[in-house]
Design a protein around this motif. Structure first.
Motif, PDB file in Angstrom:
ATOM      1  N   ALA A  66      34.669  32.822  32.119  1.00 51.84           N
ATOM      2  CA  ALA A  66      34.569  34.196  31.588  1.00 51.84           C
ATOM      3  C   ALA A  66      33.108  34.615  31.418  1.00 51.84           C
ATOM      4  O   ALA A  66      32.726  35.740  31.729  1.00 51.84           O
ATOM      5  N   CYS A  67      32.283  33.667  30.933  1.00 55.15           N
ATOM      6  CA  CYS A  67      30.858  33.972  30.733  1.00 55.15           C
ATOM      7  C   CYS A  67      30.159  34.267  32.060  1.00 55.15           C
ATOM      8  O   CYS A  67      29.134  34.943  32.092  1.00 55.15           O
ATOM      9  N   SER A  68      30.702  33.740  33.139  1.00 58.25           N
ATOM     10  CA  SER A  68      30.043  33.887  34.447  1.00 58.25           C
ATOM     11  C   SER A  68      30.514  35.101  35.228  1.00 58.25           C
ATOM     12  O   SER A  68      29.866  35.509  36.189  1.00 58.25           O
ATOM     13  N   ILE A  69      31.650  35.660  34.845  1.00 57.30           N
ATOM     14  CA  ILE A  69      32.194  36.766  35.657  1.00 57.30           C
ATOM     15  C   ILE A  69      32.142  38.126  34.960  1.00 57.30           C
ATOM     16  O   ILE A  69      32.413  39.145  35.590  1.00 57.30           O
ATOM     17  N   ALA A  70      31.783  38.120  33.677  1.00 52.67           N
ATOM     18  CA  ALA A  70      31.840  39.384  32.921  1.00 52.67           C
ATOM     19  C   ALA A  70      30.930  40.461  33.512  1.00 52.67           C
ATOM     20  O   ALA A  70      31.224  41.645  33.408  1.00 52.67           O
ATOM     21  N   HIS A  71      29.825  40.064  34.146  1.00 49.32           N
ATOM     22  CA  HIS A  71      28.905  41.068  34.714  1.00 49.32           C
ATOM     23  C   HIS A  71      29.297  41.449  36.143  1.00 49.32           C
ATOM     24  O   HIS A  71      28.528  42.107  36.845  1.00 49.32           O
ATOM     25  N   SER A  72      30.496  41.043  36.575  1.00 46.18           N
ATOM     26  CA  SER A  72      31.052  41.365  37.903  1.00 46.18           C
ATOM     27  C   SER A  72      30.104  40.998  39.047  1.00 46.18           C
ATOM     28  O   SER A  72      29.611  41.870  39.773  1.00 46.18           O
ATOM     29  N   PRO A  73      29.853  39.699  39.209  1.00 47.18           N
ATOM     30  CA  PRO A  73      28.952  39.317  40.302  1.00 47.18           C
ATOM     31  C   PRO A  73      29.595  39.543  41.672  1.00 47.18           C
ATOM     32  O   PRO A  73      30.817  39.452  41.801  1.00 47.18           O
ATOM     33  N   LYS A  74      28.748  39.815  42.651  1.00 48.36           N
ATOM     34  CA  LYS A  74      29.264  39.969  44.015  1.00 48.36           C
ATOM     35  C   LYS A  74      29.474  38.608  44.648  1.00 48.36           C
ATOM     36  O   LYS A  74      30.354  38.429  45.482  1.00 48.36           O
ATOM     37  N   LEU A  75      28.593  37.689  44.255  1.00 45.81           N
ATOM     38  CA  LEU A  75      28.648  36.334  44.820  1.00 45.81           C
ATOM     39  C   LEU A  75      28.734  35.340  43.667  1.00 45.81           C
ATOM     40  O   LEU A  75      27.859  35.308  42.799  1.00 45.81           O
ATOM     41  N   LEU A  76      29.810  34.549  43.685  1.00 44.61           N
ATOM     42  CA  LEU A  76      30.038  33.635  42.560  1.00 44.61           C
ATOM     43  C   LEU A  76      29.989  32.179  43.039  1.00 44.61           C
ATOM     44  O   LEU A  76      30.707  31.801  43.963  1.00 44.61           O
ATOM     45  N   PHE A  77      29.113  31.394  42.419  1.00 44.00           N
ATOM     46  CA  PHE A  77      29.038  29.962  42.731  1.00 44.00           C
ATOM     47  C   PHE A  77      29.847  29.219  41.673  1.00 44.00           C
ATOM     48  O   PHE A  77      29.592  29.392  40.480  1.00 44.00           O
ATOM     49  N   MET A  78      30.776  28.404  42.122  1.00 38.74           N
ATOM     50  CA  MET A  78      31.592  27.647  41.149  1.00 38.74           C
ATOM     51  C   MET A  78      31.418  26.160  41.431  1.00 38.74           C
ATOM     52  O   MET A  78      31.790  25.677  42.497  1.00 38.74           O
ATOM     53  N   ASP A  79      30.826  25.457  40.453  1.00 34.94           N
ATOM     54  CA  ASP A  79      30.558  24.031  40.629  1.00 34.94           C
ATOM     55  C   ASP A  79      31.564  23.231  39.801  1.00 34.94           C
ATOM     56  O   ASP A  79      31.463  23.193  38.578  1.00 34.94           O
ATOM     57  N   GLU A  80      32.506  22.631  40.468  1.00 28.36           N
ATOM     58  CA  GLU A  80      33.555  21.822  39.805  1.00 28.36           C
ATOM     59  C   GLU A  80      34.134  22.549  38.594  1.00 28.36           C
ATOM     60  O   GLU A  80      34.103  22.018  37.480  1.00 28.36           O
ATOM     61  N   PRO A  81      34.680  23.733  38.782  1.00 25.38           N
ATOM     62  CA  PRO A  81      35.135  24.484  37.600  1.00 25.38           C
ATOM     63  C   PRO A  81      36.392  23.916  36.942  1.00 25.38           C
ATOM     64  O   PRO A  81      36.728  24.321  35.830  1.00 25.38           O
ATOM     65  N   THR A  82      37.041  22.974  37.607  1.00 21.50           N
ATOM     66  CA  THR A  82      38.299  22.457  37.037  1.00 21.50           C
ATOM     67  C   THR A  82      38.190  20.999  36.593  1.00 21.50           C
ATOM     68  O   THR A  82      39.216  20.352  36.354  1.00 21.50           O
ATOM     69  N   ALA A  83      36.958  20.497  36.493  1.00 22.75           N
ATOM     70  CA  ALA A  83      36.800  19.070  36.160  1.00 22.75           C
ATOM     71  C   ALA A  83      37.374  18.752  34.781  1.00 22.75           C
ATOM     72  O   ALA A  83      37.067  19.423  33.799  1.00 22.75           O
ATOM     73  N   GLY A  84      38.220  17.744  34.750  1.00 21.38           N
ATOM     74  CA  GLY A  84      38.716  17.195  33.487  1.00 21.38           C
ATOM     75  C   GLY A  84      39.633  18.085  32.668  1.00 21.38           C
ATOM     76  O   GLY A  84      39.568  18.071  31.437  1.00 21.38           O
ATOM     77  N   ILE A  85      40.474  18.880  33.326  1.00 28.35           N
ATOM     78  CA  ILE A  85      41.390  19.720  32.533  1.00 28.35           C
ATOM     79  C   ILE A  85      42.850  19.480  32.934  1.00 28.35           C
ATOM     80  O   ILE A  85      43.124  18.861  33.972  1.00 28.35           O
ATOM     81  N   ASP A  86      43.766  19.998  32.139  1.00 31.02           N
ATOM     82  CA  ASP A  86      45.185  19.748  32.399  1.00 31.02           C
ATOM     83  C   ASP A  86      45.702  20.627  33.564  1.00 31.02           C
ATOM     84  O   ASP A  86      45.075  21.626  33.926  1.00 31.02           O
ATOM     85  N   PRO A  87      46.836  20.252  34.155  1.00 32.63           N
ATOM     86  CA  PRO A  87      47.355  20.982  35.325  1.00 32.63           C
ATOM     87  C   PRO A  87      47.598  22.473  35.042  1.00 32.63           C
ATOM     88  O   PRO A  87      47.381  23.310  35.914  1.00 32.63           O
ATOM     89  N   GLN A  88      48.007  22.800  33.806  1.00 38.37           N
ATOM     90  CA  GLN A  88      48.274  24.204  33.476  1.00 38.37           C
ATOM     91  C   GLN A  88      47.000  25.048  33.579  1.00 38.37           C
ATOM     92  O   GLN A  88      46.993  26.105  34.201  1.00 38.37           O
TER      93      GLN A  88
END
Lengths: 296, 255, 251
Positions: free
Chosen positions: C147-169
């Motif tokens: 949320a902190c990374s997308i609030a300013h509506s970037p055109k280009l978004l880099f996501m580095d392991e955004p799902t590391a260590g979380i539950d399937p849900q």
């Protein structure tokens, strides 16, 4: 066995931070040498004098200096009326004696922020030309008390790796293998003790070489450093066990060391303290060291 | 400017919420003033007491100790991993440094005002005529020490070594300046040693202003502190290293 | 659609060791680019140079045809980064976190409030906006990180392991969110070690190893190319290209 491994591991870790290790070895020695320059506890009054100004009073001034030179235990210099109060407050002068008065019975007035007793004692000294009876700690006593203060701070620096271990989870990992963490703490205590003791001995050797007034008997050199290290290591470990972060441990150790130092009579003689604090000063390791030096 | 003010607002908020930061700059000086004042109460007369002395010398000392908290504040974002976010957002390194510097300076200065006014009221320190100049000097000293702290926290590579031993020279400077007990001498050489501590000059200038009504040293000291603060702010910006700032995995670093 | 980002001859060395060796690639507008490689391959260093957190030794980076050095402010406003580490303040509310980081991009007033609300709703955290992240679960923190990374509506978004260590849900929620973001026009560079995520999300895949790009093509083409060599999925392709030897001490 676990304790021994913690100890060896910590010695290796500290070896890997050579920069810090070297600085913590050198710094106490440097500070002790600076301490040797500070004139703590010299039994003499520092007096500022205010003398009559102008050419017509030259003879009067000369006679006054001649008389003052005969007094023992008194150091004096001409005070500046512009900085009079600041010089008194900051301890440059214990008192300022104003000879500009023209009273036949009492040819001077004393200006001081000290209490009445000290004022009277000085008045008597000047009138009789006797040495001040104010007692202080000897250089050795003061240096040892100062080292105790300093090594509480340094021990905390070494022991603060324990806080890191709590945060990094290595302490928890130890508990997976061993049932309780007392062994881990003991390992840290012994490590802190060894490093601190080694540093302390180095500081004492340097002081003995470079400070003329500093000397310890063989018995003192054997017993007192051990007690000082024990005090420092125990306090450091307790601070680290009760702190959540290294910065709070370091600042707490400095503050606590300063308070203990003051309570222990490093700066203010115990006799000059209020009765309640005189009692409390018995809790200060600095006082134990000074008393032990006197007993041995 | 709006970005700096926004960063400043959040930095101040964090400083105010930091119990240790507030405790150290608000509670600790008060405790020390009253403890040391009581400790030396029998040495002084009634006109000028130990409480008066320690109110004047303890604040500059505590401000100097704030160098440590400022150094840690510099590393705070790295530790919280938020440094990276600031680095890839359109924020300049000067804005990062200034937000930290001003937030520390503002909060510590507010604490100083509270300590000085409450201590002065309780112990009747005759400082009211000099209150504004003294607070100004303390604020400028805070600015300078925070700038030095931030330079250490943001610009020095071996922060780990420095952070552990920073309190030692500050305490030594405090001893020389008479922060724990007035150290006087008539020996010119020793007098020079005592004047090596910047705290000696600060304490002396406050005493001169308040008790001898001599303001010139206070303004000179404030000017020098201001210059030192500006120089170190410049150095903190110049030596700001993106890699170091975002390096939150420093072994042993913690907030 | 044209190139949004172009990387030319990018190099970086640490202590004389070359970690990025003159790589070239581009990111096309509207795509989800999978950027993968074993530990120590040089992925993170490349991304850090692109987002201007680390200095490059040589090479150029172009955004919309312009050198990023010439349009740094515009470029920084146009990009968003979801770092691998959870980069949030744990002691201020979720709302304040998003508000603070969004305000760094120059947004204020009602526009800022609207953006914060939208980002928190998008990541399913609006109901928890007043809560302190220190008390959030791992999945909630990861979503707040996004949320902190997308609030300013970037055109280009880099996501580095955004799902590391979380539950399937939480992972499912994040994956779906990424697809929605992309459908709304955000170009995404996705770095992950989870091959199934890359396979499910990305149109194009770049595989990097030893500081070089060893494969750069459309997902369908890549699969087709390696199907003949007996690779059933992306993980097989990855292991075939980078080997099975452990990469100790190369980070």
């Amino acid at each position: 066995m676990g304790t021994c491994q913690v100890l060896i591991n910590n010695l290796k870790r500290s070896w890997n931070h050579k920069g810090l290790l070297i600085i913590t070895f050198i710094l106490p020695v440097v500070l002790c040498l600076i301490l040797g320059l500070i004139p703590f506890g010299k039994a003499s009054w520092r007096i500022g004098i205010l003398v009559p100004e102008g050419a017509e009073a030259a003879g009067e001034r000369e006679a006054l200096y001649k008389n003052l030179a005969q007094l023992e235990g008194i150091k004096y210099e001409e005070a500046s009326p512009k900085t009079l109060h600041t010089d008194l407050i900051t301890g440059k002068y214990h008192m300022v004696v104003d000879f500009r008065h023209e009273d036949e019975k009492k040819p001077f007035a004393i200006i001081t922020y000290r209490n009445e007793a000290k004022k009277l004692a000085l008045e008597e000294s000047i009138l009789k030309g006797v040495r001040s009876k104010e007692e202080g700690l000897s250089l050795t006593e003061r240096a040892m008390a100062f080292l105790q203060t300093l090594f509480i701070i340094f021990s905390t620096i070494h022991a603060s790796a324990l806080i890191r271990d709590k945060q990094n989870g290595t302490l928890t990992r130890y508990r997976f293998a061993k049932k309780n963490q007392a062994g881990y703490h003991l390992g840290f205590f012994i490590y802190t003790f060894i490093i601190t003791h080694f540093q302390l001995l180095l500081s004492l050797v340097s002081l003995s070489i470079f400070e003329k007034g500093f000397s310890l008997t063989l018995m003192e050199a054997l017993v007192i450093p051990l007690l000082m290290t024990l005090n420092a290591a125990v306090i450091a470990l307790l601070i680290c066990l009760s702190s959540n972060s290294e910065v709070s441990a370091n600042v707490t150790s400095s503050s606590l060391a300063a308070i203990m130092s003051l309570l222990g009579g490093t700066f203010i003689s115990i006799e000059a303290m209020p009765p309640l604090l005189r009692l409390l000063s018995a809790l200060s390791p600095n006082r134990w060291i000074v008393e032990l030096l006197r007993v041995i | 400017m709006p970005i700096l003010s926004r960063m400043l607002y959040y930095d101040i908020k964090r400083r105010v919420k930091d119990g240790f930061f507030i405790g150290y700059n608000l509670i600790f000086p008060l405790v020390m003033i009253f403890l040391l004042g009581y400790l030396t109460s029998e040495s002084y007369g009634t006109e000028f007491t130990g409480y008066h002395y320690y109110t004047v010398v303890m604040l500059p000392f505590c401000v100097a100790m704030a160098m440590i908290t400022a150094a840690y504040a510099g590393k705070e974002d790295a530790y919280r991993k938020t440094a990276l976010r600031l680095l890839f957002s359109p924020v300049t390194k000067a804005q990062i440094v200034l937000a930290k510097l001003l937030s520390c300076t503002i909060v510590i200065s507010l604490c100083n005002i509270m300590v000085l006014s409450s201590a002065s009221l309780i112990i009747r320190l005759p400082i009211w005529g000099a209150f504004f100049p003294v607070i100004l000097l303390l604020t400028i000293e805070t600015f300078a020490t925070c700038a030095i702290g931030l330079f250490i926290g943001l610009g020095m590579k071996n922060f780990i070594i420095v952070k552990n031993i920073l309190n030692i020279p500050i305490c030594a400077g405090g001893i020389l300046a008479g922060s724990f007990y007035p150290i006087g001498t008539l020996n010119p050489k020793l007098n020079t040693v005592l004047h090596l501590s910047p705290l000696t000059w600060i304490n002396k200038s406050i005493f001169l202003y308040v008790f001898d009504h001599a303001p010139s040293l206070l303004w000179k000291t404030a000017g020098i502190c201001l210059a030192v603060g500006i120089i170190f702010t410049g150095l903190a910006v110049k030596f700001f290293k993106r890699e170091e700032y975002s390096h939150g995995d420093l072994p042993g670093f913690d907030q | 659609m044209g190139s949004l980002l172009e990387v030319k001859a990018l190099t970086k060395a640490y202590d004389g060791k070359q970690v990025v060796r003159g790589i070239n690639f581009s990111v096309q507008e509207g795509e989800i680019l999978g950027y993968i490689g074993p530990n120590g391959a040089g992925k993170s260093t490349t991304i850090k140079m692109i987002i201007d957190v680390e200095k490059k030794d040589n090479g150029e980076i172009f955004y919309c045809g312009e050198k990023i050095g010439n349009i740094m402010k515009v470029y920084k406003k146009a990009i968003g980064v979801v770092p691998q580490e959870i980069a949030i303040y744990e002691d201020i509310s979720a709302y304040d976190n998003v508000k603070f980081f969004c305000s760094l991009y120059g947004h204020k007033g009602d526009d800022l409030k609207e953006r914060v609300k939208e980002a928190l709703e998008f990541t399913g955290l609006w109901e928890h906006r007043k809560g302190l992240p220190a008390k959030f679960s791992g999945g909630m923190k990861r979503r707040l990180n996004i949320a902190c990374s997308i609030a300013h509506s970037p055109k280009l978004l880099f996501m580095d392991e955004p799902t590391a260590g979380i539950d399937p849900q939480s992972r499912k929620h994040i994956m779906e969110s990424i697809k929605i973001l992309n459908a709304r026009g955000t170009t995404i560079v996705y770095v992950s070690h989870y091959m199934e995520e890359i396979e499910a999300l990305c149109n194009r895949i770049i595989i990097m190893d030893h500081g070089e790009i060893i494969e750069d093509m459309e997902k369908s083409q890549l699969k087709l190319k390696f199907e003949k060599l007996g690779c059933k999925n992306l993980e097989d392709i990855f292991l075939r290209l980078t080997g099975t030897a452990l990469r100790d001490g190369e980070e």
